[in-house]
Scaffold this motif. Structure first.
Motif, PDB file in Angstrom:
ATOM      1  N   HIS A 217      -6.190  18.489 -33.500  1.00 54.69           N
ATOM      2  CA  HIS A 217      -5.582  17.882 -32.546  1.00 54.69           C
ATOM      3  C   HIS A 217      -3.774  17.399 -32.477  1.00 54.69           C
ATOM      4  CE1 HIS A 217      -8.904  14.832 -32.643  1.00 54.69           C
ATOM      5  NE2 HIS A 217      -9.388  15.554 -33.676  1.00 54.69           N
ATOM      6  N   TYR A 219       0.219  17.478 -32.645  1.00 56.11           N
ATOM      7  CA  TYR A 219       1.477  16.745 -32.389  1.00 56.11           C
ATOM      8  C   TYR A 219       2.727  16.957 -32.130  1.00 56.11           C
ATOM      9  CZ  TYR A 219       4.510  12.108 -33.316  1.00 56.11           C
ATOM     10  OH  TYR A 219       5.840  11.814 -33.816  1.00 56.11           O
ATOM     11  N   ASP A 320      -8.200  12.033 -40.213  1.00 52.07           N
ATOM     12  CA  ASP A 320      -8.299  10.321 -39.646  1.00 52.07           C
ATOM     13  C   ASP A 320      -6.498  10.013 -40.099  1.00 52.07           C
ATOM     14  OD1 ASP A 320     -10.245  10.151 -39.278  1.00 52.07           O
ATOM     15  OD2 ASP A 320     -11.319  10.098 -41.027  1.00 52.07           O
ATOM     16  N   LEU A 323      -3.878  11.363 -38.218  1.00 52.09           N
ATOM     17  CA  LEU A 323      -4.602  10.510 -36.558  1.00 52.09           C
ATOM     18  C   LEU A 323      -3.567   8.571 -36.083  1.00 52.09           C
ATOM     19  CD1 LEU A 323      -7.778  12.181 -35.344  1.00 52.09           C
ATOM     20  CD2 LEU A 323      -5.725  13.080 -34.228  1.00 52.09           C
ATOM     21  N   THR A 324      -4.305   8.936 -37.430  1.00 45.78           N
ATOM     22  CA  THR A 324      -3.728   6.792 -37.962  1.00 45.78           C
ATOM     23  C   THR A 324      -2.101   7.207 -37.629  1.00 45.78           C
ATOM     24  OG1 THR A 324      -4.828   6.341 -39.099  1.00 45.78           O
ATOM     25  CG2 THR A 324      -3.351   5.231 -39.631  1.00 45.78           C
ATOM     26  N   ARG A 325      -1.243   8.127 -38.665  1.00 47.17           N
ATOM     27  CA  ARG A 325       0.316   8.761 -37.894  1.00 47.17           C
ATOM     28  C   ARG A 325       0.734   8.804 -37.067  1.00 47.17           C
ATOM     29  NH1 ARG A 325       2.571  11.594 -42.965  1.00 47.17           N
ATOM     30  NH2 ARG A 325       5.131  10.652 -42.786  1.00 47.17           N
ATOM     31  N   ILE A 326       0.263   9.786 -36.467  1.00 46.26           N
ATOM     32  CA  ILE A 326       0.564  10.275 -34.627  1.00 46.26           C
ATOM     33  C   ILE A 326       0.322   8.967 -33.990  1.00 46.26           C
ATOM     34  CG2 ILE A 326       1.184  12.401 -35.830  1.00 46.26           C
ATOM     35  CD1 ILE A 326      -1.823  12.336 -33.519  1.00 46.26           C
ATOM     36  N   GLN A 327      -0.226   8.527 -34.567  1.00 53.67           N
ATOM     37  CA  GLN A 327      -0.597   6.938 -33.015  1.00 53.67           C
ATOM     38  C   GLN A 327       0.449   6.123 -33.049  1.00 53.67           C
ATOM     39  OE1 GLN A 327      -4.126   6.642 -33.745  1.00 53.67           O
ATOM     40  NE2 GLN A 327      -5.816   8.207 -32.574  1.00 53.67           N
ATOM     41  N   ALA A 328       0.798   6.449 -34.414  1.00 52.24           N
ATOM     42  CA  ALA A 328       1.813   4.836 -34.108  1.00 52.24           C
ATOM     43  C   ALA A 328       3.204   5.229 -34.779  1.00 52.24           C
ATOM     44  CB  ALA A 328       1.739   4.129 -35.682  1.00 52.24           C
TER      45      ALA A 328
END
Length: 429
Positions: A217, A219, A320, A323-328
């Protein structure tokens, strides 16, 4: 007091920006073990950045071939991650990551992440735009390639870094001179150049793209548009402006970089791209599977908190959470300019540099400056690979402020070099 932690982070070549990795993981409670080759540590650009006290252990290897001995020494430890700190140690990090069975990039593509020829060939095979190129030690073959391509070509070692022996050539005389200066000479990594890489010159604006990956994934942490007074030689930039994530070019660069990461097997950790925006779209110049060098992470952290450094632990240890941090992630709106300092003077530094000439300007946030009293100031000639004296970062909510203050930065820069080369006035009696 003695402490021992079986869970360790192996940092391979913690030099340059890699020197920030150990303090990050130390603060999380891990023990950081440093491994490096003596040749990398003694490199003149890397040696000043070495902080041995940041590690619970420091292991020097004569070469990458001693990796097995280091692995044996780590018996009984739990290696949670293996992280390359600088470009010369990327291949060793790949090897150790596989030997420790740690989260890692695709091993079969390791050399394609170092060889600029294989790098572009791999992109071509994956349907991505790449440079037309030739790898050869035959001068006539290189002449023929130039005749076929026409115009300006780029000649450089197959595997190197830091604009080492990179030449822009338009004539046979320039080509012959460049080939002569590369073949049979050791490159930035201490390897003998047995062939030269010849590539088409990529026209268009150059961008820097810094990424972080976790289990495939990706970023894009930050992108920069470089501005240069001319393109007569490599790395001839005056400054670089941070690109707002809302503009189209950011999306285009991000998509290309993500596809390139997949093609080159970069699944974990940082990568630093140089990309040209040609008439046919983005095209890679080169990419390194490590953090960008010369970065003030505090500036980027102040913009959106998600940097190659601040995300690194989650990227390597907890996908996980990554992913949570980059989505926010929030979009930045501030203007940031990284100014590459350039001296038109040379001589012995007789007075301590007065950095208040920069720091007294409102938008100047931080300065890195290398020459000091008792040292030598070199005239900056990028075409001859003469390094810059430093750089600074400008930050403002208002783009007009950056534009206005930039002119003042350049005026004060000239004053700085002039005063450095003059002996200080004698104190009154």
């Amino acid at each position: 007091m003695s402490t021992f932690n079986k869970d360790i982070i192996v940092i391979v070549g913690g030099f340059s920006s890699g020197r920030y990795i150990a303090p990050l993981f130390n603060g999380l409670g891990y023990s950081c073990v440093h491994v490096y080759t003596e040749e990398a540590k003694e490199h003149p650009l890397l040696k000043p950045t070495f902080n041995p006290g940041d590690y619970s252990e420091n292991h020097a290897l004569a070469s990458d071939d001693d990796a097995h001995d280091f692995v044996q020494k780590m018996h009984g430890r739990r290696v949670k991650a293996v992280i390359a700190g600088c470009e010369p140690c990327v291949l060793l990090a790949d090897k150790l990551g596989e030997m420790f069975d740690a989260p890692r990039n695709v091993g079969a593509l390791s050399w394609a992440r170092r060889s600029k020829y294989l790098m572009h060939d791999t992109l071509r095979k994956n349907g991505l735009k790449s440079a037309r190129q030739l790898l050869s030690d035959n001068l006539q073959e290189i002449f023929d390639f130039h005749e076929q391509i026409g115009g300006k070509i780029v000649i450089k070692p197959e595997a190197s870094s830091n604009t080492d022996s990179v030449f822009y050539c338009t004539t046979r005389e320039q080509i012959a001179e460049a080939v002569d200066r590369i073949l049979g000479v050791k490159n930035y990594f201490g390897l003998l150049n047995t062939k030269v890489l010849v590539q088409e010159y990529l026209s268009g604006k150059q961008y820097l793209v810094n990424t972080l990956s976790s289990d495939g994934h990706h970023y894009v942490c930050d992108t920069w548009g470089e501005v240069r007074e001319n393109d007569d030689g490599p790395s001839n930039d005056s400054y670089a402006d941070l690109i707002n994530p809302n503009v189209e070019v950011h999306a285009v660069l991000s998509q290309y970089a993500s596809r390139a990461l997949d093609a080159l097997g970069i699944r974990y950790g940082a990568a630093h791209f140089e990309i040209r925006m040609t008439d046919e779209g983005p095209c890679l110049v080169e990419v390194g599977a490590r953090m960008s060098g010369g970065i003030d992470f505090s500036v980027l952290h102040g913009i959106n908190s998600l940097t190659q450094l601040s995300l690194l632990a989650d990227a390597m240890l907890d996908t996980d959470a990554f992913l949570t941090r980059i989505q926010a992630a929030r979009k930045n709106s501030q203007s940031i300019r990284k100014v590459y300092l350039s001296s038109g003077l040379s001589g012995e530094v007789l007075s301590e540099p007065d950095l208040d000439l920069f720091l007294g300007i409102d938008s100047v946030n931080s300065v890195l400056f290398r020459p000091a009293k008792g040292g030598h100031l070199q005239k900056t000639v990028r075409s001859l690979n003469v390094g810059r004296p430093g750089h600074l970062y400008m930050v403002s909510d208002d783009e007009e402020t950056i534009l206005r203050d930039y002119d003042q930065v350049r005026l004060n820069e000239t004053r700085l070099y002039e005063t450095m080369l003059r002996a200080p006035a004698s104190a009154p009696r």
